[in-house]
Design a protein around this motif. Sequence first.
Motif, PDB file in Angstrom:
ATOM      1  N   GLU A 170      53.904  58.721  38.598  1.00 32.20           N
ATOM      2  CA  GLU A 170      53.648  57.643  39.565  1.00 32.20           C
ATOM      3  C   GLU A 170      52.968  56.461  38.860  1.00 32.20           C
ATOM      4  O   GLU A 170      53.314  55.305  39.107  1.00 32.20           O
ATOM      5  N   TRP A 171      52.009  56.763  37.988  1.00 32.80           N
ATOM      6  CA  TRP A 171      51.325  55.695  37.264  1.00 32.80           C
ATOM      7  C   TRP A 171      52.300  54.952  36.354  1.00 32.80           C
ATOM      8  O   TRP A 171      52.258  53.730  36.262  1.00 32.80           O
ATOM      9  N   GLU A 172      53.158  55.696  35.679  1.00 28.10           N
ATOM     10  CA  GLU A 172      54.130  55.061  34.791  1.00 28.10           C
ATOM     11  C   GLU A 172      55.015  54.093  35.569  1.00 28.10           C
ATOM     12  O   GLU A 172      55.341  53.010  35.087  1.00 28.10           O
ATOM     13  N   THR A 173      55.382  54.455  36.786  1.00 23.36           N
ATOM     14  CA  THR A 173      56.256  53.632  37.622  1.00 23.36           C
ATOM     15  C   THR A 173      55.517  52.458  38.244  1.00 23.36           C
ATOM     16  O   THR A 173      56.009  51.332  38.234  1.00 23.36           O
ATOM     17  N   ARG A 174      54.334  52.705  38.790  1.00 30.59           N
ATOM     18  CA  ARG A 174      53.640  51.691  39.590  1.00 30.59           C
ATOM     19  C   ARG A 174      52.399  51.095  38.941  1.00 30.59           C
ATOM     20  O   ARG A 174      51.812  50.152  39.466  1.00 30.59           O
ATOM     21  N   GLY A 175      51.991  51.643  37.813  1.00 30.17           N
ATOM     22  CA  GLY A 175      50.716  51.286  37.218  1.00 30.17           C
ATOM     23  C   GLY A 175      50.535  49.821  36.889  1.00 30.17           C
ATOM     24  O   GLY A 175      49.467  49.249  37.131  1.00 30.17           O
ATOM     25  N   ARG A 176      51.554  49.192  36.325  1.00 29.21           N
ATOM     26  CA  ARG A 176      51.407  47.772  35.957  1.00 29.21           C
ATOM     27  C   ARG A 176      51.110  46.913  37.193  1.00 29.21           C
ATOM     28  O   ARG A 176      50.240  46.045  37.159  1.00 29.21           O
ATOM     29  N   ASP A 177      51.838  47.182  38.272  1.00 28.78           N
ATOM     30  CA  ASP A 177      51.594  46.436  39.514  1.00 28.78           C
ATOM     31  C   ASP A 177      50.218  46.760  40.087  1.00 28.78           C
ATOM     32  O   ASP A 177      49.535  45.882  40.635  1.00 28.78           O
ATOM     33  N   LEU A 178      49.799  48.015  39.965  1.00 25.79           N
ATOM     34  CA  LEU A 178      48.487  48.400  40.482  1.00 25.79           C
ATOM     35  C   LEU A 178      47.361  47.739  39.703  1.00 25.79           C
ATOM     36  O   LEU A 178      46.360  47.316  40.294  1.00 25.79           O
ATOM     37  N   VAL A 179      47.520  47.613  38.390  1.00 24.43           N
ATOM     38  CA  VAL A 179      46.486  46.938  37.601  1.00 24.43           C
ATOM     39  C   VAL A 179      46.359  45.487  38.051  1.00 24.43           C
ATOM     40  O   VAL A 179      45.253  44.970  38.226  1.00 24.43           O
ATOM     41  N   LYS A 180      47.483  44.834  38.269  1.00 20.48           N
ATOM     42  CA  LYS A 180      47.452  43.446  38.744  1.00 20.48           C
ATOM     43  C   LYS A 180      46.757  43.364  40.105  1.00 20.48           C
ATOM     44  O   LYS A 180      45.910  42.502  40.332  1.00 20.48           O
ATOM     45  N   SER A 181      47.079  44.277  41.004  1.00 19.35           N
ATOM     46  CA  SER A 181      46.444  44.296  42.327  1.00 19.35           C
ATOM     47  C   SER A 181      44.944  44.566  42.230  1.00 19.35           C
ATOM     48  O   SER A 181      44.148  43.934  42.927  1.00 19.35           O
ATOM     49  N   MET A 182      44.563  45.502  41.363  1.00 16.72           N
ATOM     50  CA  MET A 182      43.143  45.806  41.205  1.00 16.72           C
ATOM     51  C   MET A 182      42.402  44.602  40.636  1.00 16.72           C
ATOM     52  O   MET A 182      41.293  44.290  41.074  1.00 16.72           O
ATOM     53  N   LYS A 183      43.009  43.928  39.683  1.00 17.59           N
ATOM     54  CA  LYS A 183      42.386  42.736  39.091  1.00 17.59           C
ATOM     55  C   LYS A 183      42.236  41.635  40.144  1.00 17.59           C
ATOM     56  O   LYS A 183      41.197  40.984  40.226  1.00 17.59           O
ATOM     57  N   ASP A 184      43.278  41.451  40.962  1.00 12.77           N
ATOM     58  CA  ASP A 184      43.205  40.458  42.036  1.00 12.77           C
ATOM     59  C   ASP A 184      42.096  40.792  43.033  1.00 12.77           C
ATOM     60  O   ASP A 184      41.323  39.915  43.429  1.00 12.77           O
ATOM     61  N   ARG A 185      41.997  42.058  43.438  1.00 13.16           N
ATOM     62  CA  ARG A 185      40.947  42.460  44.384  1.00 13.16           C
ATOM     63  C   ARG A 185      39.556  42.302  43.759  1.00 13.16           C
ATOM     64  O   ARG A 185      38.616  41.869  44.418  1.00 13.16           O
ATOM     65  N   TYR A 186      39.447  42.639  42.486  1.00 10.10           N
ATOM     66  CA  TYR A 186      38.166  42.481  41.797  1.00 10.10           C
ATOM     67  C   TYR A 186      37.760  41.007  41.768  1.00 10.10           C
ATOM     68  O   TYR A 186      36.604  40.671  42.038  1.00 10.10           O
ATOM     69  N   THR A 187      38.704  40.132  41.459  1.00 13.39           N
ATOM     70  CA  THR A 187      38.422  38.690  41.415  1.00 13.39           C
ATOM     71  C   THR A 187      37.987  38.185  42.786  1.00 13.39           C
ATOM     72  O   THR A 187      37.015  37.426  42.899  1.00 13.39           O
ATOM     73  N   GLU A 188      38.669  38.618  43.845  1.00 12.05           N
ATOM     74  CA  GLU A 188      38.296  38.225  45.208  1.00 12.05           C
ATOM     75  C   GLU A 188      36.894  38.735  45.557  1.00 12.05           C
ATOM     76  O   GLU A 188      36.098  38.010  46.154  1.00 12.05           O
ATOM     77  N   LEU A 189      36.611  39.969  45.188  1.00  9.09           N
ATOM     78  CA  LEU A 189      35.298  40.560  45.454  1.00  9.09           C
ATOM     79  C   LEU A 189      34.213  39.771  44.733  1.00  9.09           C
ATOM     80  O   LEU A 189      33.187  39.418  45.312  1.00  9.09           O
ATOM     81  N   LYS A 190      34.450  39.467  43.473  1.00  7.15           N
ATOM     82  CA  LYS A 190      33.484  38.726  42.665  1.00  7.15           C
ATOM     83  C   LYS A 190      33.258  37.329  43.233  1.00  7.15           C
ATOM     84  O   LYS A 190      32.123  36.876  43.350  1.00  7.15           O
ATOM     85  N   GLU A 191      34.328  36.653  43.615  1.00  9.30           N
ATOM     86  CA  GLU A 191      34.197  35.310  44.183  1.00  9.30           C
ATOM     87  C   GLU A 191      33.478  35.347  45.522  1.00  9.30           C
ATOM     88  O   GLU A 191      32.696  34.447  45.834  1.00  9.30           O
ATOM     89  N   GLY A 192      33.736  36.366  46.307  1.00  7.69           N
ATOM     90  CA  GLY A 192      33.046  36.518  47.596  1.00  7.69           C
ATOM     91  C   GLY A 192      31.559  36.704  47.418  1.00  7.69           C
ATOM     92  O   GLY A 192      30.751  36.189  48.179  1.00  7.69           O
ATOM     93  N   LYS A 193      31.153  37.426  46.391  1.00  7.38           N
ATOM     94  CA  LYS A 193      29.726  37.640  46.117  1.00  7.38           C
ATOM     95  C   LYS A 193      29.075  36.343  45.682  1.00  7.38           C
ATOM     96  O   LYS A 193      27.938  36.058  46.052  1.00  7.38           O
ATOM     97  N   ARG A 194      29.776  35.556  44.890  1.00  6.69           N
ATOM     98  CA  ARG A 194      29.217  34.269  44.438  1.00  6.69           C
ATOM     99  C   ARG A 194      29.001  33.321  45.612  1.00  6.69           C
ATOM    100  O   ARG A 194      28.013  32.608  45.661  1.00  6.69           O
ATOM    101  N   LYS A 195      29.932  33.309  46.547  1.00  7.76           N
ATOM    102  CA  LYS A 195      29.824  32.414  47.699  1.00  7.76           C
ATOM    103  C   LYS A 195      28.642  32.791  48.581  1.00  7.76           C
ATOM    104  O   LYS A 195      28.043  31.931  49.214  1.00  7.76           O
ATOM    105  N   SER A 196      28.329  34.080  48.643  1.00  6.67           N
ATOM    106  CA  SER A 196      27.261  34.523  49.529  1.00  6.67           C
ATOM    107  C   SER A 196      25.875  34.338  48.898  1.00  6.67           C
ATOM    108  O   SER A 196      24.875  34.529  49.554  1.00  6.67           O
ATOM    109  N   MET A 197      25.821  33.943  47.632  1.00  6.73           N
ATOM    110  CA  MET A 197      24.521  33.761  46.963  1.00  6.73           C
ATOM    111  C   MET A 197      23.947  32.398  47.211  1.00  6.73           C
ATOM    112  O   MET A 197      24.488  31.443  47.446  1.00  6.73           O
TER     113      MET A 197
END
Length: 105
Positions: A78-105
């Motif tokens: 499953e990782w071999e098939t979907r992993g590249r897309d999942l890494v991109k999604s995780m990176k996008d969610r991490y960036t959104e999370l990080k930006e959300g924390k900055r806005k709330s400071m």
Amino acid sequence: MQHWHVYQKWNERLFVEMCTAFESGRGSDKDPALGWYEGELWFFDNYVIPLAKKLEECGVFGVSSDECLNYALENRKEWETRGRDLVKSMKDRYTELKEGKRKSM
């Protein structure tokens, strides 16, 4: 050696932890996202699957040992098939999370 959804949840939590450490200067000098896909394949091939095979051979978990190996093999596939897309999604969610924390400071 766990169901795909459980593996995916903990994989993303580790990803976030590693990205946070990288960005704060506490981790590697390389962005974890750059090698995450390949690193997970390596981890399956060199650690998870061999461990699951040894557990099956010794029968320490009885009939569940076979289940551990099957999950490891299925998750690797499953990782071999979907992993590249999942890494991109995780990176996008991490960036959104990080930006959300900055806005709330």
